[in-house]
Write a protein that holds these residues in place. Structure first.
Motif, short mmCIF file in Angstrom:
data_model
loop_
_atom_site.label_atom_id
_atom_site.label_comp_id
_atom_site.label_asym_id
_atom_site.label_seq_id
_atom_site.Cartn_x
_atom_site.Cartn_y
_atom_site.Cartn_z
N GLY A 185 -0.76 4.93 12.56
CA GLY A 185 -1.85 3.97 12.67
C GLY A 185 -2.82 4.01 11.52
O GLY A 185 -2.63 4.75 10.54
N GLU A 186 -3.87 3.24 11.66
CA GLU A 186 -4.90 3.15 10.63
C GLU A 186 -5.51 4.53 10.38
O GLU A 186 -5.78 5.28 11.31
CB GLU A 186 -5.98 2.17 11.06
N MET A 187 -5.67 4.87 9.11
CA MET A 187 -6.23 6.13 8.64
C MET A 187 -5.32 7.34 8.92
O MET A 187 -5.76 8.47 8.86
CB MET A 187 -7.64 6.35 9.18
N SER A 188 -4.06 7.08 9.25
CA SER A 188 -3.10 8.17 9.42
C SER A 188 -2.58 8.61 8.05
O SER A 188 -2.86 7.96 7.03
CB SER A 188 -1.91 7.70 10.27
N ALA A 189 -1.83 9.70 8.03
CA ALA A 189 -1.20 10.14 6.78
C ALA A 189 -0.25 9.05 6.27
O ALA A 189 -0.14 8.84 5.06
CB ALA A 189 -0.45 11.45 7.01
N PHE A 190 0.41 8.36 7.17
CA PHE A 190 1.31 7.26 6.80
C PHE A 190 0.53 6.19 6.05
O PHE A 190 0.94 5.74 4.97
CB PHE A 190 1.97 6.68 8.06
N ASP A 191 -0.59 5.77 6.62
CA ASP A 191 -1.45 4.75 6.00
C ASP A 191 -1.95 5.22 4.64
O ASP A 191 -1.89 4.48 3.65
CB ASP A 191 -2.61 4.44 6.94
N SER A 192 -2.40 6.46 4.56
CA SER A 192 -2.91 7.00 3.29
C SER A 192 -1.82 7.06 2.24
O SER A 192 -2.07 6.81 1.06
CB SER A 192 -3.47 8.41 3.50
N ALA B 144 0.83 0.65 11.20
CA ALA B 144 1.11 -0.10 12.43
C ALA B 144 -0.02 0.13 13.42
O ALA B 144 -0.63 1.20 13.45
CB ALA B 144 2.43 0.35 13.03
N GLN B 145 -0.27 -0.88 14.22
CA GLN B 145 -1.21 -0.74 15.32
C GLN B 145 -0.44 -1.01 16.60
O GLN B 145 0.16 -2.09 16.76
CB GLN B 145 -2.37 -1.71 15.19
N GLY B 146 -0.44 -0.04 17.49
CA GLY B 146 0.21 -0.23 18.78
C GLY B 146 -0.67 -1.09 19.67
O GLY B 146 -1.85 -0.81 19.85
N VAL B 147 -0.09 -2.16 20.19
CA VAL B 147 -0.83 -3.09 21.04
C VAL B 147 0.01 -3.43 22.28
O VAL B 147 1.18 -3.09 22.36
CB VAL B 147 -1.20 -4.39 20.28
#
Length: 177
Positions: free
Chosen positions: A70-77, A83-86
């Motif tokens: 998700g946002e601000m995760s290591a993946f995002d960085s 991805a955002q789970g909705v």
């Protein structure tokens, strides 16, 4: 975001939740139906992929997505997108949207079978949200001839929304086509 990045997110989501069946319901679902080289830059500007699942009654899978990539995760960085789970109830969609989903499945999705919103359903949902960025998104699709105003109006008519919102959305489409 581009198709390669979307496919990367899909592989990661499937690995995190252990489910190969994924639903993309946000703006980047457009990458499932329209080649990115045809899309105006404003349409692919988002770095977020809204991911839902057909079988996630308690939201556990969505939470795993947020926590893992998700946002601000290591993946995002690391990659600059996430991805955002909705939940499927996040978006207001026209009747019959499930019958029009676009399958994204290739060697690049690593066994993940993603269903993306059909472009007119995505646009109708964006108009229902009504944020400035959503209006710019739909306007760009209309101006590029990638969606049809008449089809979009029909999808709006098929939405379970208040009459005042429906009328506002239909007037917006009529003014832009």
């Amino acid at each position: 975001m581009n198709r390669r990045q979307l496919e990367h997110v899909l592989r990661a989501v499937s690995a995190i939740v252990g489910d190969p069946d994924v639903l993309v319901i946000g703006s980047q679902s457009i990458l499932g139906a329209i080649p990115e080289h045809l899309l105006p830059p404003v349409v692919t500007r988002s770095t977020e992929v809204d991911i839902a699942f057909f079988d996630d009654p308690d939201g556990r899978k969505a939470d795993l997505v947020d926590g893992g990539i998700g946002e601000m995760s290591a993946f995002d960085s690391t990659y600059g997108y996430y991805a955002q789970g909705v939940d499927t109830s996040t978006a207001i969609l026209p009747a019959g949207w499930r019958d029009r989903l676009v399958l994204v499945e290739s060697a690049n999705t690593g066994g993940t079978r993603a269903r993306c919103l059909e472009p007119h359903d995505c646009a109708a949902s964006k108009l229902a949200a009504g944020r400035e960025k959503d209006l710019a998104f739909v306007s760009a699709l209309l101006e590029a001839g990638l969606i049809d105003g008449g089809v979009l109006a029909a999808r709006i008519e098929a939405m379970d929304i208040a009459a005042v919102l429906r009328d506002r959305m239909l007037s917006w489409v009529a003014a832009g086509t």
